[in-house]
Motif scaffolding. Structure first.
Motif, PDB file in Angstrom:
ATOM      1  N   ARG A 189      89.140 -14.719 123.169  1.00 10.64           N
ATOM      2  CA  ARG A 189      88.658 -16.271 123.615  1.00 10.64           C
ATOM      3  C   ARG A 189      89.427 -16.605 124.661  1.00 10.64           C
ATOM      4  NH1 ARG A 189      87.447 -18.638 117.388  1.00 10.64           N
ATOM      5  NH2 ARG A 189      86.361 -16.609 116.583  1.00 10.64           N
ATOM      6  N   ARG A 221      84.273 -15.893 123.753  1.00  6.06           N
ATOM      7  CA  ARG A 221      83.993 -17.051 123.725  1.00  6.06           C
ATOM      8  C   ARG A 221      84.868 -17.932 124.538  1.00  6.06           C
ATOM      9  NH1 ARG A 221      83.723 -18.779 117.314  1.00  6.06           N
ATOM     10  NH2 ARG A 221      82.991 -20.660 118.203  1.00  6.06           N
ATOM     11  N   LEU A 222      84.175 -18.694 125.354  1.00  2.00           N
ATOM     12  CA  LEU A 222      84.778 -19.705 126.336  1.00  2.00           C
ATOM     13  C   LEU A 222      84.673 -21.102 126.108  1.00  2.00           C
ATOM     14  CD1 LEU A 222      86.211 -20.228 129.121  1.00  2.00           C
ATOM     15  CD2 LEU A 222      83.889 -20.289 130.170  1.00  2.00           C
ATOM     16  N   HIS A 259      79.884 -24.453 133.940  1.00  2.70           N
ATOM     17  CA  HIS A 259      79.187 -24.398 132.504  1.00  2.70           C
ATOM     18  C   HIS A 259      77.726 -24.248 132.750  1.00  2.70           C
ATOM     19  CE1 HIS A 259      77.962 -25.765 128.717  1.00  2.70           C
ATOM     20  NE2 HIS A 259      77.407 -26.722 128.971  1.00  2.70           N
ATOM     21  N   ASN A 269      79.237 -20.404 126.347  1.00  3.82           N
ATOM     22  CA  ASN A 269      80.540 -21.233 126.810  1.00  3.82           C
ATOM     23  C   ASN A 269      80.096 -22.540 126.123  1.00  3.82           C
ATOM     24  OD1 ASN A 269      80.154 -23.281 129.321  1.00  3.82           O
ATOM     25  ND2 ASN A 269      78.703 -21.427 129.233  1.00  3.82           N
TER      26      ASN A 269
END
Length: 297
Positions: A189, A221-222, A259, A269
């Motif tokens: 993460r 996961r971001l 993003h 994300n």
């Protein structure tokens, strides 16, 4: 009458009872630190560890690695005290916080972090950094984390190698994204708070495009975050040099665009925008959010 009151106050302040206990340096509960010189960077670092209570779970403690630890480690380590199984009724679990900082009491070592947290790039003649002369050492610093810090932490506490989170703000956020793109397997993460995407003419966007085609990328996961006040509103009058500086760096627009590009490339994300928060304000908002992010199922 007034003279009598003054004499009474002087007598009280000079009494042995008030002078018996001198002020002492404060310490953090359940925390420890040591210094370590890196063979990869040649620099000395100050490492901080929170001290989880109770036995480690069978798979080991989940770990949050925190950059700029001179500032952020106290915030996260004290929150971690509330994540102890015996002190919580809402299912929280113990978490180990590892801080990577620099010797000294200043919240930031500006020259050191500018070198350690910025990616190597073929052209760094115009990075946009007006203060630091040495930059581009992120690969060496990442080697330090992987080869020196992580093994040292694992000798001190039992850790879960599949539940590790990296948290960085500003230049630390840029390093967090660089790590995710260049060695996604290093952590599961990533929390990039107010990442300095303006650096070196938005070099991080070039890295994103270069790494987009990699096959068999680990699933990570971001979480991206930025303060809504880190950039003047569209059409706002730029009254001073600081406002013009913020407009040039486009912190909000750059983070939103990063993003969106991640989404277009199929890289999952999440983006959080803290309304009204400036660069420093978002740092503290993010520091409250990171432990929950690290421990989400």
């Amino acid at each position: 009458m007034r003279a009598s009151v003054v004499l009474c106050l002087l007598a009280l302040l000079s009494s042995p009872a008030l002078q018996a206990e001198p002020w002492q340096p404060a310490t953090l509960a359940q925390a420890e630190m040591r210094e370590l010189q890196s063979r990869h960077t040649g620099r000395t670092y100050r490492l901080y560890l929170s001290r989880p209570q109770g036995e480690a779970p069978p798979q080991g403690y989940p770990v949050v690695y925190v950059l700029d630890a001179n500032l952020f480690f106290p915030l996260l380590s004290q929150q971690a005290l509330m994540y102890q199984p015996h002190a919580s009724r809402d299912g929280r679990e113990a978490v180990l916080v590892v801080g990577i900082g620099y010797p000294g009491d200043a919240p930031f070592d500006v020259p050191a972090r500018a070198e350690d947290y910025t990616p190597p790039a073929p052209d760094m003649r115009d990075t946009g950094d007006r203060l630091a002369t040495r930059q581009g050492g992120a690969e060496r610093f990442l080697d330090f984390l992987e080869d020196e810090v992580k093994p040292l932490v694992a000798t001190r506490y039992k850790v879960d190698p599949q539940r590790q989170t990296l948290f960085g703000h500003s230049y630390g956020g840029l390093f967090t994204l660089y790590t995710m793109l260049s060695r996604p397997q290093a952590f599961q993460r990533y929390f990039a708070s107010s990442p300095s995407l303006w650096w070196n003419r938005r070099y991080a966007f070039d890295l994103l495009q270069a790494h987009a085609g990699q096959e068999h990328r680990p699933q990570v996961r971001l979480l991206l975050s930025v303060g809504g006040g880190e950039q003047p509103a569209a059409g706002a009058e730029l009254k001073d040099a600081r406002q013009r500086h913020l407009a040039e760096r486009r912190m909000v627009d750059n983070t939103r665009e990063f993003h969106q590009r991640l989404n277009a490339l199929g890289l999952p994300n999440e983006l959080l925008v803290a309304p009204g928060r400036d660069h420093a304000g978002n740092a503290f908002v993010s520091s409250v959010q990171v432990l929950d992010f690290a421990l989400q199922p």
